[in-house]
Scaffold this active site. Sequence first.
Site, PDB file in Angstrom:
ATOM      1  CB  VAL A 158      31.024  33.427 -40.645  1.00 21.69           C
ATOM      2  CG1 VAL A 158      29.890  34.447 -40.746  1.00 21.69           C
ATOM      3  CG2 VAL A 158      31.879  33.711 -39.408  1.00 21.69           C
ATOM      4  CE  LYS A 159      32.179  33.865 -46.970  1.00 25.61           C
ATOM      5  NZ  LYS A 159      33.300  33.764 -47.924  1.00 25.61           N
ATOM      6  CE1 TYR A 203      37.110  36.931 -42.347  1.00 26.19           C
ATOM      7  CE2 TYR A 203      38.506  36.390 -44.231  1.00 26.19           C
ATOM      8  CZ  TYR A 203      38.221  37.190 -43.136  1.00 26.19           C
ATOM      9  OH  TYR A 203      39.034  38.250 -42.844  1.00 26.19           O
ATOM     10  CD  GLU A 209      -4.766   3.193 -94.283  1.00 26.79           C
ATOM     11  OE1 GLU A 209      -5.156   4.088 -95.055  1.00 26.79           O
ATOM     12  OE2 GLU A 209      -4.259   2.119 -94.682  1.00 26.79           O
ATOM     13  N   GLY A 237      30.775  45.040 -37.359  1.00 31.15           N
ATOM     14  CA  GLY A 237      29.330  45.117 -37.177  1.00 31.15           C
ATOM     15  C   GLY A 237      28.604  45.942 -38.204  1.00 31.15           C
TER      16      GLY A 237
END
Length: 935
Positions: A55-56, A52, A384, A273
């Site tokens: 694939v990623k 997995y 000032e 698929g």
Amino acid sequence: MAPAGILNGKVVSAQIRNRLKTQVTQMQEQVPGFTPGLAILQVGDRDDSNLYINVKLKAAQEIGIKATHIKLPRTSTESEVLKYVISLNEDATVHGFIVQLPLDSENSINTEAVINAIAPEKDVDGLTSINAGKLARGDLKDCFIPCTPKGCLELIKETGVQIAGRHAVVVGRSKIVGAPMHDLLLWNNATVTTCHSKTADLDKEVNKGDILVVATGQPEMVKGEWIKPGAVVIDCGINYVPDDTKPNGRKVVGDVAYDEAKEKASFITPVPGGVGPMTVAMLMQSTVESAQRFLKKFKPGKWTIQYNKLNLKTPVPSDIAISRSCKPKLIGNLAREIGLLTEEVELYGETKAKVLLSALDRLKHQPDGKYVVVTGITPTPLGEGKSTTTIGLVQALGAHLHQNVFACVRQPSQGPTFGIKGGAAGGGYSQVIPMEEFNLHLTGDIHAITAANNLVAAAIDARIFHELTQTDKALFNRLVPSVNGVRKFSDIQIRRLRRLGIEKTDPAALTDDEINRFARLDIDPETITWQRVLDTNDRFLRKITIGQAPTEKGHTRTAQFDISVASEIMAVLALTSSLEDMRARLGKMVVASSKKGEPISCEDLGVSGALTVLMKDAIKPNLMQTLEGTPVFVHAGPFANIAHGNSSIIADRIALKLVGPEGFVVTEAGFGADIGMEKFFNIKCRYSGLQPHVVVLVATVRALKMHGGGPTVTAGLPLPKAYTEEDLDLVEKGFSNLRKQIENARMFGVPVVVAMNAFKTDTDTELDLIGRLSREHGAFDAVKCTHWAEGGQGALALAQAVQRASQAPSSFQLLYDLKLSVEDKIRIIAQKIYGADDIELLPEAQNKAEIYTKQGFGNLPICMAKTHLSLSHNPEQKGVPTGFVLPIRDIRASVGAGFLYPLVGTMSTMPGLPTRPCFYDIDLDPETEQVNGLF
């Protein structure tokens, strides 16, 4: 009934990936160098997880996402995993990350604890309780949705079937798919039924669904006969069942009996698929969305910032009473409001922080904001109100005009806080808070400078002593000792050899002459310019004798202590541009000359690396806030006479990036425009390369009356009557000084806005006269300011004038070319800025000019050290003195800081304590730890 339409997840996901690829390209065009980042944290080595993850990673690479795979061993403990989660939370280059489940560890790990440790804004899997809760509440635009349900919804939308009003059935209630799918359909206005293992008459419930999503993990559990005719069927299952016809003896099926269901459904997802490719695509989409949110939050644009509302009182209370009446925001919250990342901020309690230089690197491609410098006319001994005006202006621009704005101011010396001056952080309703922190230790920068400076002083005298008491060989053996039989040069010693023209690296290869040249600096004690420092006013350290202990064998010399902020290291800190640049500048600092007239630097002493270590935190600007909640950088505080009197370049640069092109950075230059502003332009801007857009010139009726011939103004005594009653004649005569300072500012090609800092005794007629004369003599505008009494509201007109002036055309230019001789550069400043007829280099100054030119320092800019109480060298001469020749008594070099400073008259670098110092009133409440009497 016709067979169902096939929802091809591969086709839809490919379209989504192409769209994401375009979005990534657009982000990189907007912000060069930016890349969305995804991290995947894995524990163990499960084959399915590895598949997995690959694939990623492949999908991320195709889209242009930088994906990082962090793989921890099976021996990892929960605490070890959590450390990685926390580090990813803090990594600004990671915009989303996931923890690959299940966690494959030999040790017991609470998966829920690990998941919920993920920062919700990076939880692109949508699994934290916060994101789940937001989804359940319908906050779909403010959360990440688990990837599989999100992909399922996209597939349902692909059918064209209207979700709103339909009856949806979700089979399965897991945290990853079923439960979030229910919420997602519900908030898309479907009527949703969730079924699970305890649901009675499951087939009848399924048959009610116009939309059916199944995620049970049971092979082909849902039968075709259960499905309502015409339903949209989304099958999330991936199951392996035996199949003798397949090479590996099994096949993949879903949770729905596909062949049966496709005869009843209108649309159906295949397995594989269908949903699978969409899950990966949605992970990529969430990562890109997270990166887009990051860019939107941290790129220049209008800040989302909460301002503090002032509770104005009349009469105006004391500064400390006002400071304590306003509760500061948590400094970490302010840092986030202005676009700083968590890892770019080091908190020092709740009200102060250091900002890392990595912020500047991250923002290097962002355009700068508008750059404003606040200066003043030649002041009275009372001052000032430049600091008060600086703070009032940023409060007006920020809290009232809602502009991104930063103040950049100097850190005050602690010495005067306990001496005659008391605290200083603006005043009235225009202050930096908390004032106690601002005026005391802050984050220890001045202490670091003190330590570094005194290390150099110790190194000088120790080196002289050791050279006087040892032979060349003994000295060399101690400088390059043999360790475990090996003798080698340190890096800094190698650099010294190179400067001497000796290319050798083996200590044994040096000749006697080379040993002598290397080992002996041969410092001439009469030329030592480096003094010890202390951040305390102590007049009895102005001249001391050192080396009187018997152990120093009679090697005494006369020396002195300066106040810490007079150290050249403070000027180096203010003018440096990076850690590397600071290291180089510290090394270049010249502390003395050799008896041959050669300059001796900190690099020669071998101490520059150690100085950098001592200063490594001091280089980071300090973040504080004003009373009204606008950000302030407090960083560096060099003297405005023997140094350039401006806060740091680094603070200005970071601030200019943070405010963005429409924002403002307001900084202050010490003393009057003839000193602080001139050095701001010719030294600070020359080194920084920054070009200011506006000069704010602070003037008071009081100062103009003094320049017009009014009685002497003395600090600590009541003002003479002439200063508290209307006198237009005195004001008009004294305007000559303001006119000259307007002319000085315009000489650099920058628009000038006069800020008339009004006191209650000033009349409108006097202020109107100043305004009219200022505009007639070249000021872009001149406005009355009451920010001391009214905070930002009292500087609103000034802020609006600054906005207009920042849009006016300007042609910034420096006053002189560095290639001119030292004498010519001094002459240009004296004639053009002070109005002198000429200069006179006294013998010592003439000699130094020749020496520094010979040593190669003649091309440094000039930092004039003269009185701030007059345009001339005589503090008694007010207005615009004429017909004078400026005497230059001496010239000294701050080579590391990068300037020569001619001395006009005598400059005290160690203040003393008055008869009644401020410390009489300072104490601590032991119960509340509240500081009393500081202001």
